[in-house]
Enzyme design. Structure first.
Site, PDB file in Angstrom:
ATOM      1  N   THR A 134      -0.236  -6.070  -6.143  1.00  0.00           N
ATOM      2  CA  THR A 134      -1.468  -6.677  -5.636  1.00  0.00           C
ATOM      3  C   THR A 134      -2.373  -5.666  -4.950  1.00  0.00           C
ATOM      4  O   THR A 134      -3.463  -6.026  -4.511  1.00  0.00           O
ATOM      5  CB  THR A 134      -1.138  -7.852  -4.692  1.00  0.00           C
ATOM      6  OG1 THR A 134      -2.286  -8.673  -4.516  1.00  0.00           O
ATOM      7  CG2 THR A 134      -0.636  -7.344  -3.339  1.00  0.00           C
ATOM      8  N   GLU A 179     -11.322  -7.634  -6.185  1.00  0.00           N
ATOM      9  CA  GLU A 179     -10.803  -8.701  -7.037  1.00  0.00           C
ATOM     10  C   GLU A 179     -11.652  -8.976  -8.276  1.00  0.00           C
ATOM     11  O   GLU A 179     -11.121  -9.188  -9.376  1.00  0.00           O
ATOM     12  CB  GLU A 179     -10.640  -9.992  -6.222  1.00  0.00           C
ATOM     13  CG  GLU A 179      -9.484  -9.977  -5.239  1.00  0.00           C
ATOM     14  CD  GLU A 179      -9.783  -9.168  -3.989  1.00  0.00           C
ATOM     15  OE1 GLU A 179      -8.836  -8.738  -3.308  1.00  0.00           O
ATOM     16  OE2 GLU A 179     -10.982  -8.966  -3.686  1.00  0.00           O
ATOM     17  N   ARG A 184       0.816  -1.213   0.000  1.00  0.00           N
ATOM     18  CA  ARG A 184       0.000   0.000   0.000  1.00  0.00           C
ATOM     19  C   ARG A 184       0.851   1.265   0.000  1.00  0.00           C
ATOM     20  O   ARG A 184       0.601   2.184  -0.793  1.00  0.00           O
ATOM     21  CB  ARG A 184      -0.936   0.005   1.215  1.00  0.00           C
ATOM     22  CG  ARG A 184      -1.871  -1.196   1.295  1.00  0.00           C
ATOM     23  CD  ARG A 184      -2.925  -1.011   2.360  1.00  0.00           C
ATOM     24  NE  ARG A 184      -3.566  -2.282   2.715  1.00  0.00           N
ATOM     25  CZ  ARG A 184      -4.807  -2.396   3.135  1.00  0.00           C
ATOM     26  NH1 ARG A 184      -5.570  -1.330   3.268  1.00  0.00           N
ATOM     27  NH2 ARG A 184      -5.316  -3.580   3.449  1.00  0.00           N
ATOM     28  N   ASP A 201      -3.044 -16.492  -1.730  1.00  0.00           N
ATOM     29  CA  ASP A 201      -3.495 -16.023  -3.039  1.00  0.00           C
ATOM     30  C   ASP A 201      -2.425 -15.304  -3.857  1.00  0.00           C
ATOM     31  O   ASP A 201      -2.122 -15.670  -4.988  1.00  0.00           O
ATOM     32  CB  ASP A 201      -4.735 -15.136  -2.879  1.00  0.00           C
ATOM     33  CG  ASP A 201      -4.549 -14.035  -1.837  1.00  0.00           C
ATOM     34  OD1 ASP A 201      -3.553 -14.056  -1.088  1.00  0.00           O
ATOM     35  OD2 ASP A 201      -5.416 -13.141  -1.764  1.00  0.00           O
TER      36      ASP A 201
END
Length: 649
Positions: free
Chosen positions: A628, A539, A275, A404
Site C-alpha cells: 500500500t 491514489e 514504508r 481503506d
C-alpha cells in the site's frame, strides 16, 4: 505633522508671550492644541483640513503597500500558519507556462480534458466559494502589480529571482510546462519529465533534509517523525525503477553507514511496516543487495513486540530500541486498516528468512477479523480493541481513512500467495458486493458514480481521495480472473476520481469531497473549507497506472499528464522539492503547507513513471504485487505453499 513650509497661502499669527512672535518656551509648548485650533479663522481651518486630506490620499498607496508587506505570512483561521516567503516570484515564462485557470463564475473553465457533457455544464456552474476566490484573485493581481509575492500558478520561488529565472529557463522546453493534453512526444521524453520531477524533489531533500524524515521545502528545513530517514528509504526503489543510479548509490551509502534502528524511539507499526520494511524488502528484490535484506530483518524483528497483546491484535506504537509497545495515549483501540495492512510485508519476511513467526503473527490478525461480528455485508468498522479483539465504534462504514487498505490487502494477499487462500478471496468478494449494495451512488446532475459512507444507518455522500485506490484494486482483481463487472466499476470510479481533480480550479483534488445527489444541483462536487488541502497523494495516479496497464487506453495517460502539470504548476518549490497545499480552489494563492510527504517520492512519482511506460515488464503485475506504499513485492512461485505457521518449500 509639521505645517507646510510655504507661507503663500496661510499666515497664522498667535498672540502670546514674547510680543506675539513664535516662542519655543515651555509655557508655549504647554498651550492647548485645541485652543490654538479655535483661534484660527474658519477659512484657515478649512484650508488646513483640505491640505491634510490631499496628503493622506497621496500617501495611501505607500502605506497600504507597507502594511501588505507585513501581512504576507498571515493565514485565516482555517489555514496552517506558514513562514513568509521572502522573495518575489519571477514572472512565469510566457512560452512555457500554461494560462491561469479561469473562474467558473467569470468565464468558462480552462480548456482541460473532460467529457463534453460535463464540460458544457461546468461552464454554467457557480459555487458559493467562487466569490471569495474572485476577491482573492483580484487582490493577488493587484499585489503583483505592486511588486508583492503572488503565486500566479508559477513555481514557488524561495530564492533570489536570478535562481528562479534559471530554473524557469531549464524547464522551458520540458513537457511538464506545455499546455493542453498529452503532448506528441516520445515515451522516453514523458518518462524524462517524471525523472525531472523526482530529481527536483531529491535536490530539495538532499540539500535541506538529508538523512531526516521529511523535507520542509519552503523553510528549507526538515521535520522528524521517527528519525529514520523516512523519505530516503521510501524512495530507494523509486530511484532504481527510474534508472537514477547515481542518486541510488548515494542513498545506499547512507543506509550502509548511517541507518540504525538501535535507538529509543516510538514508531507507528503500520507506517514503519509499509514504508521502511516494505521499502527495504522491495529494494532487496530489485537489486539483490543483501544490505537491504539485513536491514529489513533488523526492523522487522524490532516491530514484533507490537503483537504482544491479550487479543493478538497489535498495538499501534512500538519503541524499537526498548522492545516495548503500547496503544495511543487516548485509547486502547487500533485502526482496522493499520492492523490488516501489514500482512504482505511480514509474510514476505517469513518467506525470505524462513522464520515463520512473522507470518504467524499477521495471519492471526486476519483470522480473527474474518470471524468477527459487526460487519455490514463484508464492510468493516474503523476500530478494533487490542484487549478483547472486538470491533469498536461500530456503525460507521467507509472505504476511506482507517479502513481503506483492509480491502486492498484482502485481494493482494490472495494474489501474493498464488491465489490459494480462499478465505481472503471470499472476504474480498463479499466486501465489494457490500460496497455496491450500501455505498455506491450517483451524483447530480452528471451521474458520477461514487463511493459514500454509512454512519449509523444514514448514507453520507462523502468520499475521501484515499478511496481512489479502489479503481486500481478492482482492475487488478479483474485482471486476475474476478468478475468482469469489477472492471466496469473500476472505469466508472476512475472517471469520478479524475473529475475530483479537473473540477477544482487548480486541477488538483482536495482531500475530501461531498457529492450532490438532490435534483436541481448545478454541480456534482462540493468541497468544505476544511477539506480543500492536497497532500500530493498517490491514489488517483496509482489507479490510472492500473487502468492504463490493463486497457492501454491512452486517456488515462492524458489524465495523469494533466495531474503532473498541475503538481508542477502549483506545488513545485524553486529551491527544490514540492509542497502540499491548503486550498485547491484558489489558483492564485493555494496556500503552501511547507511539507513534502515521503509518499510523493515513494508512490506518486513512481506510479506516474509506470503510467507513462509502455513496457508491461517494467514491474510486471504478473510477477509483483505492490504494497500500500507502492513497494513491489514478488508473487510467490508455485513451489511455495502457505501453512498456518508460515511458508514451506
Amino acid at each position: 505633522m509639521h505645517p507646510p513650509s510655504r507661507q503663500d497661502y496661510i499666515s497664522i499669527s498667535l498672540a502670546g508671550q514674547g510680543g506675539g512672535s513664535y516662542n519655543n518656551s515651555t509655557q508655549w509648548r504647554r498651550q492647548s492644541c485645541w485652543r490654538k485650533w479655535k483661534q484660527l479663522s474658519r477659512l484657515q481651518r478649512s484650508l488646513i483640513l483640505i491640505l491634510l486630506f490631499i496628503c493622506g490620499i497621496a500617501s495611501y498607496p505607500a502605506v497600504t503597500e507597507h502594511l501588505r508587506g507585513h501581512s504576507d505570512g498571515v493565514q485565516d483561521s482555517n489555514s496552517v500558519l506558514m513562514p513568509i516567503i521572502p522573495y518575489m516570484l519571477p514572472e512565469p515564462v510566457k512560452q512555457a507556462q500554461p494560462p491561469l485557470p479561469e473562474q467558473t463564475s467569470q468565464r468558462k473553465l480552462s480548456n482541460k480534458r473532460r467529457p463534453p457533457v460535463l464540460q458544457n455544464r461546468l461552464q454554467k456552474q457557480a459555487n458559493a466559494s467562487d466569490t471569495v476566490i474572485e476577491d482573492k484573485a483580484a487582490d493577488s493581481k493587484k499585489e503583483e502589480e505592486e511588486g508583492d509575492i503572488s503565486w500566479r500558478g508559477a513555481v514557488i520561488n524561495t530564492d533570489q529571482a536570478t535562481e528562479g529565472t534559471r530554473d524557469g529557463d531549464n524547464m522551458e522546453n520540458s513537457p511538464v510546462n506545455q499546455t493542453g493534453k498529452l503532448p506528441n512526444k516520445s515515451e522516453a521524453r514523458l518518462l524524462e519529465a517524471v525523472q525531472e520531477a523526482f530529481l527536483h524533489s531529491w535536490k530539495g531533500y538532499k540539500d535541506f533534509a538529508w538523512g531526516h524524515d521529511e523535507l520542509r521545502p519552503l523553510s528549507k528545513s526538515y521535520s522528524e517523525w521517527f528519525g529514520l530517514g523516512l523519505t530516503l528509504i521510501d524512495a530507494l526503489d523509486t530511484m532504481w525503477i527510474l534508472g537514477l543510479k547515481k542518486e541510488f548509490e548515494e542513498a545506499k551509502s547512507w543506509v550502509a553507514t548511517e541507518l540504525t534502528f538501535n535507538k529509543s524511539v516510538d514508531v507507528n507499526l503500520f507506517e514503519s511496516t509499509i514504508r521502511i520494511l516494505g521499502g527495504l524488502l522491495s529494494t532487496y528484490h530489485l537489486t539483490g543487495d543483501i544490505l537491504f535484506l539485513d536491514k529489513a530483518k533488523d526492523i522487522g524483528s524490532r516491530l514484533m513486540p507490537a503483537f504482544n497483546t491479550p487479543s493478538k491484535i497489535p498495538y499501534s506504537d512500538v519503541n524499537i530500541g526498548k522492545g516495548t509497545a503500547h496503544p495511543p495515549r487516548w485509547t486502547s483501540d487500533s485502526t482496522v486498516a493499520e492492523v490488516t495492512s501489514i500482512q504482505l510485508e511480514f509474510r514476505e519476511l517469513s518467506r525470505l528468512t524462513q522464520e515463520p513467526h512473522y507470518q504467524a503473527a499477521v495471519a492471526e490478525v486476519m483470522k480473527q477479523v474474518h470471524k468477527l461480528d459487526g460487519k455490514l455485508d463484508g464492510l468493516v468498522p474503523m476500530f478494533i480493541n487490542t484487549n478483547n479483539g472486538q470491533f469498536t465504534h461500530q456503525g460507521i462504514y467507509t472505504l476511506g481513512a482507517r479502513a481503506d487498505s483492509y480491502y486492498e490487502y484482502l485481494l493482494k494477499q490472495w494474489i501474493q500467495g498464488g491465489k490459494t487462500e480462499n478465505q481472503l478471496l471470499e472476504d474480498y468478494l463479499q466486501a465489494i458486493e457490500g460496497v455496491k449494495k450500501n455505498l455506491l451512488q450517483k451524483s447530480s446532475p452528471n451521474g458520477l458514480t461514487f463511493v459514500g459512507e454509512i454512519a449509523h444507518g444514514q448514507f453520507s455522500p462523502k468520499m475521501d481521495h484515499l478511496v481512489c485506490f479502489l479503481p486500481g484494486t478492482l482492475a487488478l482483481g479483474a485482471h486476475n480472473g474476478l468478475p468482469a463487472d469489477h472492471m466496469d466499476l473500476a472505469k466508472q470510479l476512475m472517471e469520478t476520481c479524475y473529475q475530483m481533480y479537473i473540477q477544482m480550479e487548480t486541477g488538483l483534488s482536495p482531500e475530501i469531497v461531498h457529492f450532490n445527489m438532490h435534483q436541481g444541483s448545478t454541480r456534482d462536487i462540493d468541497v468544505k473549507l476544511a477539506d480543500r488541502h492536497n497532500l500530493l497523494r498517490p491514489e488517483t495516479v496509482e489507479s490510472l497506472f492500473y487502468l492504463y496497464r490493463f486497457t492501454k487506453d491512452h486517456k488515462y495517460q492524458d489524465w495523469g499528464w494533466e495531474i503532473l502539470q498541475n503538481f508542477n504548476k502549483y506545488t513545485k518549490v524553486s529551491s527544490g522539492g514540492y509542497t502540499s497545499i491548503n486550498n485547491v480552489r484558489d489558483p492564485d494563492y493555494p496556500s503552501p503547507r511547507d511539507k513534502m510527504e515521503s509518499f510523493f517520492l515513494g508512490e506518486t512519482l513512481k506510479y506516474m513513471y509506470l503510467l507513462f511506460s509502455d513496457d508491461p515488464n517494467l514491474i510486471s503485475l504478473d510477477q509483483y504485487v505492490f504494497n500500500t506504499e507502492a513497494h513491489p513485492l514478488p508473487i510467490w512461485p508455485s513451489t511455495h505453499r502457505l501453512t498456518d505457521t508460515g511458508i514451506q518449500m
